[in-house]
Design a protein around this motif. Structure first.
Motif, short mmCIF file in Angstrom:
data_model
loop_
_atom_site.label_atom_id
_atom_site.label_comp_id
_atom_site.label_asym_id
_atom_site.label_seq_id
_atom_site.Cartn_x
_atom_site.Cartn_y
_atom_site.Cartn_z
N THR A 24 49.02 48.44 30.06
CA THR A 24 48.49 47.17 29.59
C THR A 24 48.05 47.35 28.15
OG1 THR A 24 46.27 47.66 30.37
CG2 THR A 24 47.74 46.55 31.91
N SER A 27 42.90 46.63 26.81
CA SER A 27 41.66 45.87 26.92
C SER A 27 40.78 46.49 28.00
CB SER A 27 41.95 44.41 27.26
OG SER A 27 42.62 44.31 28.50
N THR A 28 39.50 46.43 27.80
CA THR A 28 38.55 47.00 28.74
C THR A 28 38.19 45.98 29.81
OG1 THR A 28 37.62 48.40 27.01
CG2 THR A 28 36.29 48.08 29.00
N ALA A 29 38.38 46.36 31.06
CA ALA A 29 38.08 45.44 32.15
C ALA A 29 36.59 45.18 32.24
CB ALA A 29 38.58 46.02 33.47
N LYS A 50 48.20 52.48 42.08
CA LYS A 50 48.79 51.65 41.02
C LYS A 50 49.59 50.52 41.63
CE LYS A 50 53.02 54.35 40.32
NZ LYS A 50 53.82 55.12 39.35
N PRO A 75 49.06 40.97 30.80
CA PRO A 75 48.45 42.30 30.93
C PRO A 75 46.93 42.27 30.93
CG PRO A 75 50.34 42.42 29.48
CD PRO A 75 50.10 40.97 29.74
N GLU A 76 46.32 41.36 30.15
CA GLU A 76 44.86 41.28 30.17
C GLU A 76 44.36 40.79 31.53
OE1 GLU A 76 42.31 39.99 27.11
OE2 GLU A 76 43.82 40.25 25.52
N THR A 79 44.70 43.66 33.90
CA THR A 79 43.61 44.63 33.78
C THR A 79 42.42 44.23 34.65
OG1 THR A 79 44.25 45.27 31.53
CG2 THR A 79 41.96 45.68 32.17
N GLU A 80 42.07 42.95 34.63
CA GLU A 80 40.94 42.47 35.43
C GLU A 80 41.25 42.51 36.92
OE1 GLU A 80 38.02 41.93 34.13
OE2 GLU A 80 38.74 42.15 32.06
N ALA A 83 41.14 46.04 38.09
CA ALA A 83 39.77 46.55 38.20
C ALA A 83 39.12 46.09 39.50
CB ALA A 83 38.95 46.08 37.00
N ASP A 88 45.48 50.78 39.11
CA ASP A 88 46.00 50.62 37.75
C ASP A 88 47.16 49.64 37.80
OD1 ASP A 88 46.65 50.96 35.09
OD2 ASP A 88 47.85 52.77 35.46
N GLN A 90 50.28 47.99 36.16
CA GLN A 90 51.24 48.31 35.12
C GLN A 90 52.33 47.25 35.07
OE1 GLN A 90 52.65 52.21 36.24
NE2 GLN A 90 50.76 53.22 35.60
#
Length: 305
Positions: A24, A27-29, A50, A75-76, A79-80, A83, A88, A90
Motif C-alpha cells: 500500500t 499510510s499509517t493505519a 495477508k 490502498p488507503e 490499510t484501515e 488494521a 496485511d 496488499q
C-alpha cells in the motif's frame, strides 16, 4: 430525442503489467484490530496474515502505482481494513480483463478496483458495496462541448473493456441508432491510461469512466488545461469488492471491518481526501450483493430521466 440511458445534468460541482503483490502507499493505519471482525476471517487468511486484492493500477485517484508502491484511495482504505482485521492488505496490479480469471485461479483473494455490482456479476461473484457509483464523459478541453447525450451520437467514444462503462456506450449507441442519429464508433482499451492517451492524441473524441477518477484526471493533467468533463452524469449503482462465489466468510469479515472504519470517521476522511465525499455509503449500506439483495435498490437501480 429521448434516450433511455439514465442521466441528470450536474448542478454543481498506463498500462501496468501483472506482477507481484504491491504494498500500500505507506499510510499509517489509524484503526485498531477488532477481534470480532478478525474472527470472521477464513482460518487460512488469519494464519497467513495477508489479504491480496487484484486491482487496476494508475487509475487515479483510486490507485496510483509508483515503482513497487501502490497508492491512492483504495490502498488507503485497504490499510484501515487490514488494521481492523489484523492482516496485511496488499494490491496486485493487473489489467481489468485479467481480474476475474486471476480470482478464479485463486491467485488473489479478491478484486478491489472500480467494478460496479451488477445482477450478472453477482451470479458468479460475491460482491460487497463500498461506495456509490456514477459515470461521466471526458473530452479534450478545446473540443466542441458535449452538453447532452444526443451530442455523443456523432463522436468516437472510448472506455475500458469489460466494465459497466462499455455497457453504457452500447446502450447509448443503440439509442442513437434508434433515433436515426447514426451509431457512434466505439473503441475499447485494457486500462484507462491507454484510453486517455488515445483521447489526448485525438484518435478518439470522448472517454467514458467513473466520475471521480475522470474528474481527477481532468483537474490535474497540466493544471486542468488538457481535458474537460461533460456536464452530464450517468447515475446509479454501487462500486463493490468482488470475491469468489461462496466466499461468504471473507465477505462477512470485510463487511464488519468496513463498518468499523466508517464508524471511526476514517472512511469519510479518505474519500474526501480524494474528492469522493459525495460517493460515501453509511455503515448500513455496506452490503453483500447490492444489485440483487434488494437492500440498496434506491441506489443501484437507476430510472430513466
Amino acid at each position: 430525442m429521448v434516450l433511455t440511458a439514465a442521466l441528470i445534468a450536474l448542478t454543481a460541482c498506463s498500462t501496468t503489467a501483472e506482477g507481484a503483490p504491491q504494498a500500500t502507499n505507506g499510510s499509517t493505519a489509524q484503526s485498531a484490530v477488532n477481534e470480532s471482525a478478525r474472527n470472521l476471517l477464513p482460518e487460512d487468511i488469519r494464519n497467513d496474515g495477508k489479504l491480496v486484492f487484484g486491482s487496476t493500477a494508475n487509475n487515479a485517484p483510486f490507485t496510483m502505482k509508483t515503482g513497487d508502491t501502490m497508492g491512492g484511495m483504495l490502498p488507503e482504505l485497504g490499510t484501515e481494513v487490514g488494521a481492523v482485521l489484523g492482516v496485511d492488505v496488499q494490491f496486485e496490479a493487473m489489467a481489468f480483463p485479467g481480474l476475474v480469471p486471476a480470482l478464479t485461479a485463486k491467485r488473489i483473494d479478491g478484486i478491489w478496483t472500480l467494478m460496479q455490482a451488477t445482477e450478472e456479476r453477482e451470479t458468479t461473484l460475491e460482491m460487497i458495496s463500498y461506495m456509490k457509483n456514477s459515470q461521466s464523459f471526458m473530452t479534450l478541453a478545446d473540443a466542441a462541448p458535449v452538453e447532452n447525450t444526443e451530442a455523443l451520437c456523432s463522436l468516437h467514444l472510448s472506455t475500458v473493456r469489460g466494465g459497466t462503462s462499455q455497457r453504457l456506450l452500447d446502450s447509448i449507441a443503440e439509442d442513437c441508432e434508434k433515433a436515426a442519429h447514426g451509431r457512434p464508433e466505439i473503441s475499447l482499451f485494457d486500462d484507462p491510461a491507454t484510453a486517455q492517451t488515445q483521447l489526448r492524441s485525438g484518435r478518439v473524441d470522448a472517454f467514458a469512466g467513473i466520475t471521480v477518477p475522470v474528474r481527477y484526471v481532468a483537474d490535474t493533467v497540466e493544471n486542468g488545461s488538457v481535458f474537460t468533463v461533460a456536464p452530464i452524469e450517468y447515475l446509479g449503482g454501487a462500486q463493490a469488492i468482488a470475491l469468489a462465489k461462496g466466499d461468504t466468510d471473507l465477505a462477512a469479515a470485510l463487511q464488519a471491518a468496513f463498518k468499523v472504519v466508517i464508524d471511526s470517521g476514517r472512511y469519510k476522511e479518505i474519500l474526501a481526501k480524494y474528492g469522493a465525499e459525495n460517493e460515501t455509503f453509511t455503515a448500513e449500506q455496506i452490503v453483500l450483493n447490492p444489485a440483487t439483495s434488494g437492500v440498496l435498490d434506491d441506489v443501484v437501480r437507476t430510472e430513466s430521466k
